[in-house]
Every structure is written in structure tokens, then in C-alpha cells.
Design an enzyme around this catalytic site. Structure first.
Site, PDB file in Angstrom:
ATOM      1  N   THR A 195       6.914  52.892  30.162  1.00 11.34           N
ATOM      2  CA  THR A 195       7.093  52.288  31.477  1.00 11.34           C
ATOM      3  C   THR A 195       8.272  51.303  31.486  1.00 11.34           C
ATOM      4  OG1 THR A 195       4.751  52.480  31.794  1.00 11.34           O
ATOM      5  CG2 THR A 195       5.918  50.782  33.080  1.00 11.34           C
ATOM      6  N   VAL A 196       8.706  50.944  32.757  1.00  8.22           N
ATOM      7  CA  VAL A 196       9.761  49.913  32.844  1.00  8.22           C
ATOM      8  C   VAL A 196       9.318  48.883  33.865  1.00  8.22           C
ATOM      9  CG1 VAL A 196      11.708  51.342  32.123  1.00  8.22           C
ATOM     10  CG2 VAL A 196      11.157  51.238  34.546  1.00  8.22           C
ATOM     11  N   MET A 255       5.126  45.881  30.600  1.00  6.70           N
ATOM     12  CA  MET A 255       4.916  47.323  30.534  1.00  6.70           C
ATOM     13  C   MET A 255       4.206  47.689  29.232  1.00  6.70           C
ATOM     14  SD  MET A 255       8.898  48.277  29.830  1.00  6.70           S
ATOM     15  CE  MET A 255       9.541  46.821  30.629  1.00  6.70           C
TER      16      MET A 255
END
Length: 536
Positions: free
Chosen positions: A356-357, A437
């Protein structure tokens, strides 16, 4: 407002906090941070800059997201908090029975089957339409330019690329994966640090999105190209799934913790896990961070909250319990009563009674954005539609394969979602935008970072850099190797099965922007990634 009074905190940060007056962008990638700052300097607001960064991330961090991703955001705009859910549902043709007919006994991690309708692009468009101040082409131009001209790959992204090569190589002979290899391994190997990655296909697609305000992606030629690809390779996603998609504006949910309102987005995301854990923890007075009592109670509260959300959180219309029931003081007290001096095997409770970011942006006018975007597992499904640069999520893996479960895979339904942005307010004023994240680590890191800021007076950089723990099931807990040995031993005596995790990447990667009462911004970015703060 927050007071950073832990000047003698024993863990040395690799970075200092950054202060700014007019605007700030905290991102896990230096190139994306630079692009977001460019938008602020052109007169864009925090939302414009957030969309710039969101469009940049599939270009500069393709190891964690793509144009086929989902996203969520919390926006503080002109004194009011807004939430947007940019997660997509399973295609109408998808079902547990359809997977069983293909020989699966669980939802696969890769290929065309776990692809859900991508929601990120739709959410960008909705955010821009509601809050944007610059035209969309100006906002997305940096992403188009970097995709077309290329950029040097950062060290952490190179490492993740190398890991992905090892994972996806086993699919090299399958035709549905050819687009991934052509796009992300055109040299036959991963990109090393400093090597320049570019994608003309991705640049063209980003330009079409900007020119048509997303219409081409969901209802135009791009959508038709996706439809044809999925039909050819026996995927579930169709043109009609894309055409029907719209993101959902939602009301953020909160609990009050020590006078601060901690905000998350409501289900289908699991941000409520954070709030449930803090609801349990707020009855105790924590004066020291690095003690066995503090860590033990944090871990136990998180375990109890997590087993509940994994059981109950789903598409809201399919949930058996309400948000209000899960966040009730009575239920928090009942769960708190289960926490003693020994580690427990957590079991699901019943509140009914009868990764994820991530990035954060702030502007000179007080607007702030907490934004997270993800494919789910690294590069996602491994499916890239040839000629488009669109890499698709594998988010359907978050569904349950149990047809009786609230989160069971059903076409047209959104899954339990792991990506969660967070926000902090006090007395109706914005205090901080933050997020970490990392899949199922995310709510655990939110709790730890929020307590670092509020209970222990750490500044934002200290709050991010401090050693973390992660509950991984049963009585098993991972701790970072910086954790004091005597605390590890004391936790073991209480029955915790401690695993020392040498790779800090597994403990999440976050960003924070804090705004003080005078409007001064204080930013921090994660030591566990290639993070960068750009400000003016």
C-alpha cells in the site's frame, strides 16, 4: 494541541521533524513528494496536491499500487471533515461457486480471478470535482510527464521490485501475465536503484484519464479494452462493472481519546479496529511507553478488537452488528475486563446485547488530506492490460470463502478492506493527518502512533520511528529488533510468544503532518521507507 515533550526519548531518529508555514507533502517517495509540492506552488490546494501524488504513486511506487487500485481519503476542507470510500466491489460474475467450478478451495492471490472493480481513479475524480482548484490536466501533468520521461528508482522500491520478480516469475508462461512482464520487467529483471523506469503506456492512460475526467477509464475505450482482455482470459470483470462504479462519500467515525477525537472511515474498511482498541485502552493511565505493562495492554486490546472486526466488518449492508454497537462504552468495558496479566487467546465477542501507499498533504489555508491507496498485495494480481499500463488489484482475496460469513464473496459487494487513513482533531479543530501502510499492520500501527503522540509526548518523527510490535495471531507477537530485551523477556513470562522481526518493512510505513494553533505545520516521514517531506 499536541505537546512534544519527550526530548530525551532514548530511540534516536534518523530524521528530524520538518516545520513549514505554507504547505507540506509527506510521501514515502521523494519524486512523488516533489510533484505534490509543485502543485502547491502552482496555487493548488491540499486536495489538488493529494491527487497529484495519488496519480504519481502508480508511476513511482508500482510495487504497492496501480491505476487498478482502490483508495480511501479523509479530507479537512474549510473547517469540515469529509470521507471518501474509493473501494470497488467484486465483479457481478464473481462468486464462491464460480471459483469452486474452476477448482479453487480458496480465493487466489494472483491472476484475473481476484480482481475487483478499481475505485481509485473514480475517487480522484470525485475529490477533484468537489474540492479541486486547478484544472485536472495541470494536477495530473507531473504523473504523465514522469511516466513518459522516466525517473530513477529509489532503493526501497528496487528491493520490493526484486521480491516481486521472484513471486511473479512462476507465472511467466501464462498469457494473462504477459502484460506485467512487458511493463515492469522489460529488461528481463527488476529495476536496480538509480535505474530509470518509464512507461509510455501508463503515460497515455494517465493523459486519457485527465482529458476525459475519468470517463474513458470507466465508460470509454479504456474500459472496452479492459473488458476485451478479461473476456479473452476468462476474468470476471466486465465493462458494465466499470460503467456502474461510483465512489461513496461517507461520514468519518471517531472516539474521543484523552480529549482528542481520533477519526477513521467506517466499514467496509477496518479503521474501526483502531477506535475499538483505543476505547478499551482509554480507561488506563499510561505514563511510560517502554514498559511491559503498556505493551501487554496494547497487544491484548488490539487482539480483542481485531478478532471482532475480522468477524463482523464487511459491506455495511451485510454486517450483523452496527458501528455504534462495536464502539459502545459498555462493549469496551466488557472487552477490557478480559485483559489480565497473562496473554490470552482472543475470541470473538458479541456487542449486540439481546495494509500500500500512504501520504499526507496540507496547504496554507488550513486544508489537510489523509490519503491511502493500494493494490493490496504488492503489484497486486499481476495482471496488466497490454498497452494501458493498468495494473490491477487482487483485493477480492480479502473476501471470505465461507458463504455464511458476512464478508463472503458475492458479485457486486465490496470486501473487508485493510487500507485506512486517519485524522486527529481537538475541540473541532484539525490537529493531525496521519496513516501507516502495511496490510493488517495498519490499525495496530495507528494505535501505537496515536498513543506515542498523545500519551507519551513524542514528536511526529519520534512517534513514527519508535519500535513497533504486531500481533499476528493467537499469542504470537512480532517485535522490532530495537525493542529492549528485558521487555521481550517480561512479555514472554506473561505468555506472549515473541518473534523478533529483523525486517522493519513488515512493521508498516507512515507519514504524519501536525498543525499547531498558529497554523505551523510539523511533518514526519517513515524511517522504514524512502520517505520525503517537501514543504515551503
Amino acid at each position: 494541541m499536541l505537546h512534544f515533550d519527550a526530548q530525551d526519548y532514548p530511540y534516536t531518529s534518523k530524521r528530524n521533524v520538518v516545520y513549514a508555514k505554507n504547505g507540506m507533502v509527506c510521501v514515502g517517495n521523494p519524486t512523488a513528494a516533489s510533484a505534490g509540492l509543485q502543485t502547491l506552488l502552482k496555487g493548488g490546494n491540499a486536495v489538488d496536491a493529494a491527487i497529484t501524488v495519488a496519480a504519481m504513486q502508480p508511476v513511482v511506487e508500482p510495487t504497492g499500487n496501480g491505476l487498478g487500485s482502490d483508495c480511501f481519503a479523509i479530507v479537512w476542507y474549510k473547517g469540515k471533515l469529509y470521507g471518501i470510500n474509493g473501494s470497488g466491489p467484486a465483479p457481478k460474475l464473481a462468486s464462491i461457486q464460480a471459483l469452486k467450478e474452476r477448482g479453487y478451495d480458496t480465493i487466489p492471490s494472483y491472476g484475473v480471478e481476484p480482481v475487483n472493480v478499481p475505485g481509485a481513479v473514480g475517487a480522484w475524480m470525485a475529490l477533484h470535482e468537489r474540492f479541486g482548484s486547478l484544472d485536472l490536466m495541470t494536477v495530473m501533468e507531473p504523473a504523465i510527464r514522469y511516466a513518459e520521461e522516466g525517473y530513477p528508482v529509489s532503493p526501497n522500491i528496487s528491493r520490493l521490485w526484486e521480491e516481486a520478480e521472484g513471486i511473479y516469475t512462476k507465472f511467466k508462461t501464462r498469457p494473462e501475465f504477459q502484460g506485467w512482464f512487458d511493463t515492469f520487467l522489460p529488461q528481463g529483471r527488476y529495476y536496480r536503484p538509480g535505474e530509470v523506469f518509464a512507461s509510455k503506456d501508463l503515460a497515455r492512460t494517465l493523459r486519457r484519464i485527465a482529458e476525459t475526467k475519468g470517463e474513458d477509464f470507466y465508460r470509454g475505450e479504456l474500459a472496452k479494452t479492459v473488458d476485451a482482455f478479461m473476456k479473452k482470459h476468462n476474468g470476471f470483470l466486465r465493462y458494465k462493472d466499470l460503467a456502474a462504479y461510483t465512489p461513496e462519500w461517507v461520514e468519518p467515525i471517531s472516539v474521543n481519546y484523552r480529549g482528542y477525537d481520533i477519526w477513521e472511515l467506517p466499514p467496509n474498511g477496518h479503521g474501526i479496529t483502531v477506535l475499538m482498541a483505543l476505547n478499551i485502552l482509554k480507561a488506563w493511565n499510561f505514563t511510560e511507553r517502554d514498559t511491559v505493562e503498556t505493551m501487554h495492554r496494547q497487544i491484548e486490546a488490539m487482539k480483542l478488537s481485531f478478532v471482532d472486526t475480522k468477524e463482523y466488518v464487511a459491506e455495511p449492508s451485510h454486517m450483523k452488528v452496527t458501528v455504534e454497537e462495536l464502539l459502545s462504552e459498555r462493549y469496551a468495558a466488557d472487552r477490557r475486563a478480559l485483559i489480565g496479566t497473562e496473554a490470552i487467546e482472543p475470541v470473538v465477542g458479541d456487542p449486540r446485547y439481546s495494509s500500500t501507499v500512504y501520504f499526507s498533504v496540507a496547504d496554507k489555508d488550513g486544508n489537510m488530506v489523509s490519503f491511502i491507496q493500494s493494490n493490496y498485495r504488492g503489484f497486486g494480481s499481476g495482471v496488466v492490460v497490454p498497452g494501458t499500463g493498468i495494473s490491477f488489484n487482487d483485493r477480492a482475496e480479502n473476501f471470505s470463502f465461507d458463504e455464511s460469513h458476512p464478508n463472503a464473496l458475492v458479485g457486486g459487494k465490496r470486501p473487508y478492506h485493510t487500507i485506512i487513513p486517519a485524522f486527529l482533531t481537538k475541540d473541532g479543530e484539525a490537529v493531525a493527518s496521519f496513516g501507516i501502510m502495511g496490510g493488517f499492520m495498519q490499525p495496530q500501527a495507528h494505535v501505537q502512533v496515536a498513543m506515542n503522540l498523545i500519551d507519551f509526548g513524542l514528536n511526529p518523527q519520534q512517534a513514527l520511528d519508535a519500535p513497533r510490535w504486531q500481533w499476528i495471531g493467537g499469542k504470537r507477537v512480532e517485535v522490532e529488533q530495537e525493542t529492549s530485551n528485558h521487555i521481550i523477556r517480561l512479555l514472554q513470562r506473561r505468555g506472549h510468544e515473541i518473534i523478533v522481526q529483523p525486517d522493519p518493512y513488515h512493521m508498516g510505513r507512515g507519514q504524519i503532518i501536525v498543525r499547531d494553533k498558529n497554523g505551523i505545520l510539523c511533518g514526519a516521514t517513515e524511517k522504514r521507507t524512502d520517505g520525503q517531506i517537501a514543504s515551503y
